[in-house]
Design an enzyme around this catalytic site. Structure first.
Site, mmCIF file in Angstrom:
data_model
loop_
_atom_site.group_PDB
_atom_site.id
_atom_site.type_symbol
_atom_site.label_atom_id
_atom_site.label_comp_id
_atom_site.label_asym_id
_atom_site.label_seq_id
_atom_site.Cartn_x
_atom_site.Cartn_y
_atom_site.Cartn_z
ATOM 1 N N TYR A 197 1.018 -1.229 -0.080
ATOM 2 C CA TYR A 197 -0.059 -0.006 -0.240
ATOM 3 C C TYR A 197 0.859 1.288 0.034
ATOM 4 O O TYR A 197 1.830 1.352 0.744
ATOM 5 C CB TYR A 197 -0.703 0.074 1.228
ATOM 6 C CG TYR A 197 -1.787 -1.278 1.276
ATOM 7 C CD1 TYR A 197 -3.029 -1.536 0.406
ATOM 8 C CD2 TYR A 197 -1.532 -2.090 2.138
ATOM 9 C CE1 TYR A 197 -3.824 -2.140 0.379
ATOM 10 C CE2 TYR A 197 -2.596 -3.494 2.238
ATOM 11 C CZ TYR A 197 -3.620 -3.324 1.252
ATOM 12 O OH TYR A 197 -4.480 -4.455 1.347
ATOM 13 N N SER A 198 0.489 2.244 -0.740
ATOM 14 C CA SER A 198 1.059 3.443 -0.825
ATOM 15 C C SER A 198 1.148 4.367 0.321
ATOM 16 O O SER A 198 -0.022 4.371 1.033
ATOM 17 C CB SER A 198 0.672 4.373 -2.036
ATOM 18 O OG SER A 198 1.184 3.703 -3.115
ATOM 19 N N CYS A 367 -0.373 7.673 -10.948
ATOM 20 C CA CYS A 367 -0.787 6.483 -9.950
ATOM 21 C C CYS A 367 -2.175 6.205 -9.922
ATOM 22 O O CYS A 367 -3.104 7.006 -9.797
ATOM 23 C CB CYS A 367 -0.184 7.061 -8.589
ATOM 24 S SG CYS A 367 -0.229 5.627 -7.551
ATOM 25 N N GLU A 407 3.260 4.572 -11.536
ATOM 26 C CA GLU A 407 2.907 3.475 -10.738
ATOM 27 C C GLU A 407 1.527 3.025 -10.729
ATOM 28 O O GLU A 407 0.277 3.887 -10.410
ATOM 29 C CB GLU A 407 3.107 4.005 -9.166
ATOM 30 C CG GLU A 407 3.495 2.956 -8.384
ATOM 31 C CD GLU A 407 3.918 3.032 -7.023
ATOM 32 O OE1 GLU A 407 5.216 3.566 -6.980
ATOM 33 O OE2 GLU A 407 3.124 3.372 -5.946
ATOM 34 N N TYR A 409 -1.713 -0.212 -11.396
ATOM 35 C CA TYR A 409 -1.889 -1.617 -11.245
ATOM 36 C C TYR A 409 -3.231 -1.939 -11.631
ATOM 37 O O TYR A 409 -4.180 -0.926 -12.333
ATOM 38 C CB TYR A 409 -1.907 -1.690 -9.521
ATOM 39 C CG TYR A 409 -2.484 -0.446 -8.967
ATOM 40 C CD1 TYR A 409 -3.920 -0.252 -8.604
ATOM 41 C CD2 TYR A 409 -1.529 0.435 -8.461
ATOM 42 C CE1 TYR A 409 -4.409 0.699 -7.962
ATOM 43 C CE2 TYR A 409 -1.997 1.747 -7.730
ATOM 44 C CZ TYR A 409 -3.550 1.821 -7.479
ATOM 45 O OH TYR A 409 -3.737 2.807 -6.860
#
Ligand code: A2P
Length: 409
Positions: A197-198, A367, A407, A409
């Site tokens: 987790y960021s 992100c 970044e 996902y």
């Protein structure tokens, strides 16, 4: 000649299954199943593109083997740990000579070329602490807060989680991440692997001066195909209560970091929980400004969500002064409104983005959802070209100088 191979392997004990390596690999040598990420020795060309984006370093493992005895991916998928290095006795000298200089500067350059974003941090970024805690020396943190940051009644159940490290050392920088290990075991009876987790707060803590961090976590209720699933880690984290103790590893990440020098402009583009690092960087700048250390650079944010009600931190974002940050929201599912993605809004703001692209003090951060990446890069390219810039040269410079961070996902 007996062919000897420096076989590229991923350490299953350290890997946090973030998929970055598989996404990065330009030749599709990396695959995974529900348990492990593995490298196919027949496909891997040692281009090194996956090495620096990996947040944990688990990707950077090598075993010297005879090519005919390389570990097959089927074996790697069953591993709980890497095999020990087996000394190759009595190898012919020509085989050993062929190994020398295996991983050269040229390959490192290829890595930078193969990636769409930077594989280095901004030159003026602070030096991050990475991998302080791994699965062999997990650190515990106590939950000191858990707040829903999307409106009740909406599908997006996103939580702001605050973890306190007490007197333990867990230094973080904006843009870094950590891993949480859910308790219990999986269907095969093996311990769950850590989920990444960021971190959503600046370096001086979620609360300034406190030894705590915050995370932005969305409860996973469907898989990529929309089928109902119950995400093991996200549900565990979203259900945490104040006082609960969690197992943490990290911090991770040495490239998605903010510049420290003044003036430096930040263009931040995110969807959903991809807002965590943007919140961290924005809050860092806000606190510096409050303390009289205004950086002088511009902050511009493009933030996409299904609706205003499903956009994490909507209220606090609205309270930020207009002369501090230029915020652009893209909502895709507002009734009776056209579907808007971040890249649509970016096209509308092309003139301002062009000004940032022309400034060597501008840093770009993306992100969130994978699907957004190509769209955002297309806008940056089109904007550069339509404003007289050579995108190929500019893109190469942005990557080289740690100014374009992706970044997704
Ligand atoms: P959509 O309504 O099409 O799903 P999520 O809530 O799933 O985390 O998504 C956050 C936002 O990102 C949503 O508005 C979603 O729109 C949007 N989104 C989905 N795909 C893309 C894409 N390829 N590019 C940009 N935004 C996207």
């Amino acid at each position: 000649m007996t062919e000897v191979l420096k076989q590229h392997l991923i350490d299953p004990e350290i890997c946090i299954r973030c998929n970055t390596c598989e996404d990065t690999c330009p030749v599709d040598a990396i695959t995974h199943d529900s348990r492990n990420y593995v490298v196919d020795a027949d496909i891997c060309n040692h281009c090194m593109a996956c090495i620096s984006p990996c947040p944990t370093g688990s990707i950077d493992n090598w075993r010297t083997v005879l090519r005919v005895a390389a570990y097959p991916t089927a074996d790697q998928l069953t591993w709980d740990e890497l095999p020990k290095e087996v000394p190759l006795a009595d190898l012919p000298a020509d085989a050993v000579a062929a190994l020398d200089g295996d991983i050269t500067d040229e390959l490192q350059t290829n890595a930078a070329d193969a990636s769409l974003g930077s594989v280095v941090a901004p030159a003026s970024a602070s030096v991050p602490t990475v991998n302080l805690h791994g699965i062999r020396n997990v650190i515990t943190a106590t939950v000191s807060g858990n707040f829903r940051v999307t409106q009740l009644g909406t599908e997006s159940d996103t939580h702001h989680i605050v973890l306190d490290f007490g007197s333990a050392n867990f230094p973080v920088l904006e843009g870094q991440s950590l891993g949480i290990i859910p308790p219990g075991v999986d269907a095969q009876g093996r311990a769950h692997h850590a989920r990444q987790y960021s971190i959503a707060n600046p370096r001086d803590g979620e609360r300034p001066g406190y030894n705590n961090v915050s995370l932005t976590v969305k409860r996973v209720t469907t898989d990529y195909d929309g089928k109902p699933v119950r995400g093991v880690a996200s549900n565990y984290v979203c259900d945490l209560k104040k006082g609960d103790v969690v197992q943490v590893i990290g911090p991770f990440g040495a490239t998605f970091l903010m510049p420290n020098h003044a003036p430096s402009n930040l263009l931040m583009i995110c969807t959903g929980t991809g807002s965590a690092p943007m919140r961290a960087m924005t809050e860092r700048r806000r606190r510096l400004r409050l303390a009289g250390n205004d950086n002088g650079g511009k902050l511009m944010l493009f933030f996409g969500a299904r609706s205003q009600q499903e956009l994490p931190y909507f209220g606090p974002l609205m309270n930020l002064p207009k002369d501090f940050i230029d915020i652009n929201f893209a909502f895709s599912r507002t009734p009776n409104q056209p579907k808007r993605y971040v890249q649509d809004l970016m096209r509308e703001r092309a003139a301002d983005i062009a000004t940032l692209l022309k400034d060597a003090n501008s840093y770009f951060y993306v992100c969130g959802l994978k699907g957004m990446e190509a769209g955002v890069l297309d806008v940056l390219r089109d904007t550069a070209i339509s404003h007289g810039m050579d995108w190929q040269t500019l893109h190469a410079e942005l990557k080289r100088d740690g100014r374009l961070h992706l970044e997704t996902y």
